[in-house]
Design a protein around this motif. Sequence first.
Motif, PDB file in Angstrom:
ATOM      1  N   ASN A 248      26.342   8.279  -6.556  1.00  0.00           N
ATOM      2  CA  ASN A 248      25.508   8.629  -5.406  1.00  0.00           C
ATOM      3  C   ASN A 248      26.008   9.964  -4.846  1.00  0.00           C
TER       4      ASN A 248
ATOM      5  N   LYS B 190      25.665  11.363  -2.027  1.00  0.00           N
ATOM      6  CA  LYS B 190      26.059  11.374  -0.617  1.00  0.00           C
ATOM      7  C   LYS B 190      27.373  10.621  -0.390  1.00  0.00           C
TER       8      LYS B 190
ATOM      9  N   GLN C 270      10.431  12.082   4.156  1.00  0.00           N
ATOM     10  CA  GLN C 270      11.337  12.373   3.059  1.00  0.00           C
ATOM     11  C   GLN C 270      12.135  11.120   2.744  1.00  0.00           C
ATOM     12  N   TRP C 271      12.029  10.663   1.522  1.00  0.00           N
ATOM     13  CA  TRP C 271      12.796   9.493   1.092  1.00  0.00           C
ATOM     14  C   TRP C 271      14.147   9.984   0.578  1.00  0.00           C
ATOM     15  N   ASP C 272      15.190   9.733   1.338  1.00  0.00           N
ATOM     16  CA  ASP C 272      16.540  10.132   0.947  1.00  0.00           C
ATOM     17  C   ASP C 272      17.129   9.028   0.070  1.00  0.00           C
ATOM     18  N   ARG C 273      16.984   9.187  -1.233  1.00  0.00           N
ATOM     19  CA  ARG C 273      17.398   8.121  -2.141  1.00  0.00           C
ATOM     20  C   ARG C 273      18.910   7.932  -2.144  1.00  0.00           C
TER      21      ARG C 273
ATOM     22  N   THR D 227      20.965   7.955   0.455  1.00  0.00           N
ATOM     23  CA  THR D 227      21.444   7.134   1.567  1.00  0.00           C
ATOM     24  C   THR D 227      20.587   5.892   1.787  1.00  0.00           C
ATOM     25  N   GLN D 228      19.316   5.938   1.392  1.00  0.00           N
ATOM     26  CA  GLN D 228      18.422   4.812   1.640  1.00  0.00           C
ATOM     27  C   GLN D 228      18.237   3.920   0.416  1.00  0.00           C
TER      28      GLN D 228
ATOM     29  N   ASP E 213      17.647   3.935  -4.119  1.00  0.00           N
ATOM     30  CA  ASP E 213      16.695   4.598  -5.008  1.00  0.00           C
ATOM     31  C   ASP E 213      15.742   3.634  -5.701  1.00  0.00           C
TER      32      ASP E 213
ATOM     33  N   SER F 185      11.659   2.822   3.370  1.00  0.00           N
ATOM     34  CA  SER F 185      11.756   4.134   4.014  1.00  0.00           C
ATOM     35  C   SER F 185      10.390   4.590   4.528  1.00  0.00           C
TER      36      SER F 185
END
Length: 704
Positions: free
Chosen positions: A381, A383, A637-640, A642-643, A645, A653
């Motif tokens: 990941n 992040k 925006q889908w932050d894969r 942190t949210q 995938d 999201s």
Amino acid sequence: MPTYALLLAHDEYPSSTTAWPARPAASGSPCDGWAEWFDHTPLLFSLLMGDAQHLPTLVPCSAYGDNEGLSSLAAPMDGVKARWQWLKTQMEPLPAHWPDAQRRQWQDIDQAITTSTRRWLLLDCATLCPHDFDEPAYTAFLQAQRDQCLLWDCSTPGLPEVLHSLLQSPAAQLGWWSPSVVARTEPVERDISDDWPAWLSEHYEERYHGAWEEELEAYVVMPKLHPHTGLPCQTEQEREHWPVGLVTPYGRWLLHPDAGAHGAFASGNCINLVYPPERPGQAERHGIQDANGLWLLTPDQGYPEAWALTPHLIKSQAADGSHTLLRLSDLAVLYSGLKEIELSHDDGLIRARRSDDIMLLLDATGQPLFDSTFSHVLNFNPKNGLAVAFQRQRPGDRSSPLREGVVHRSGVLRVPCAFAQIERGFNDSPPKVFPGGKLLAYSPEGQPHVFSTKGQLLSAPALWCPPLARIVQKNALLAGMGSGPEAEMGWFSLKDFSFTPTGETWGEVTEALRRNLTGTSELEVRVLRRSDLVDAEDTGWMQDVARILCLGDTGAGDALAERWRDAVAHPDPDDFGWDTEDPDFDPDTLELYGDDNDLTLYWQHLLAIAPQFAQLDWKDADGLAGSQWLPGTRDWQWDRATQGDGMQDGLDSLAQHLGTQQLALLQLRTDSDCLRFAVVRQDDAAPLLERLSQAAVGAWVHEV
């Protein structure tokens, strides 16, 4: 796409509104294309832009979405011409070692510069920097491009040492010059071969269907007639060994078929080439060029099956199947005797397997991330730096089962490799992070364990999770008290670790699933004529549904209802995907199954023609991320990283984002493995679900 430096001459001082026509020599065009070069700015480009006494100006370029940000360099044409004349004085007569092609290019450059009537020269080098224009890193990059000009002074005699490579290596420092590079002011895209320009279509064809190297934005082509025999290709076997070329849509040959390569593909920002063996019975020869077509590794150097992984590394495979990893700059061997070497495009890391089955994790330059003891490590990941790692239950025993854990990029094992499964979106995904920064793992016996992302064990309840039904919904895990068919099922909260029974056993759950999958009950089938369906119109129901789907816009709802009504009365086979050549095809005969009714058929017609519905494959994460045409999603925006995938993460999201605008995500049941959804106002969700239930349509509001 390749990164590049681009020279454009213009009548106007570049600003946020400057027009950049993407067609060479267009009538009345205010600009000309001069030259381009991939991967870096060649010395000649920098010299033309300025010197220590006349530095270029930082300017915006309207060809980019951020047309206000300072992204390029500009210089007045009078200064450009003066610096060129100075350079000619220092370099002519040209060195004897220059090949004829370079000498001709020098003359072409002289012609382009001295005859230009434009007033300004722009250096567009934005793609060479991965940062946005408003980031400090991009500002520093652009300033460094400008400061390069400080290294020479064109008012003094003699060529400074920093410019000597212009004399020594002109092929690498002059750039590729052609008016056609003006095409770069728009995205360079592939055309189907039927739409190729005459200069390409008359003499060349695709090497294979859809032959396009996206990394280079170039076609892979083969001549219709062999360069040496003048004969056309006769067989597929002959085609496999036909000369190939790489050419951009605007006519830049990165590799010409005359070079004799019969294989070419891009990777690691390089061109990998395959040449026929020197003698029958010998192996094919492999070479590597940079993106501009300059040799980095020639076939004569004898590296078998060599191709670039990154701009810094290549791999070579010996006849016994073992792999070697080499540094491209000096061909130093970094690792040898490897079983496999692969580059992951998801996290940019190289995964190399040693003969003892241990996987090495290396960065783009070949440096190890840590001293690995793992049999496999999935994608990290970006992040939180976490990945799923695998170790043998009995180290060193390859017959023992693999166990999963979670490792950080630093090499620290956050969750021990003692579990049958770490919860994640897809097979190669990083571990899924649940709200509150929690990870979920299942023991070989099916017991759930909840960890923090730092590795602290938060909960290990005495529950059982069936391997085929490990379902997490609304931050709760389906689990059972006990195990087997008699297990009392319920929802285990990942928030407060409470357990809420459902009143069903695992045996009852599986029996219900079996009935749904096998369809044990027979459905009644009824036939309806289209004219009867038209007569059965429920105008009020249609108007309500159409208005809700149009977010309460009465005018748009009326227009949709009218289209809907017309589709019921006069359906277009293309809208429904009907096979009109089927002898049993009859658009006027409709069938109703089980609890379906007239409204069900009306709904099916609406699905075929209404633009309000999104439909995706159940695992099309990229398609979901691109669903920004739906109402309320323009700035979603889908932050894969942190949210999560997985598809469920993306829907969560999206639903959260819509909720901030008093909108709801409506999901619809389908009979296939696709997802169908729409956006409605929150206040309209319940009324729409009520109307859909009247049509025997399964639907629900996606809640997080």
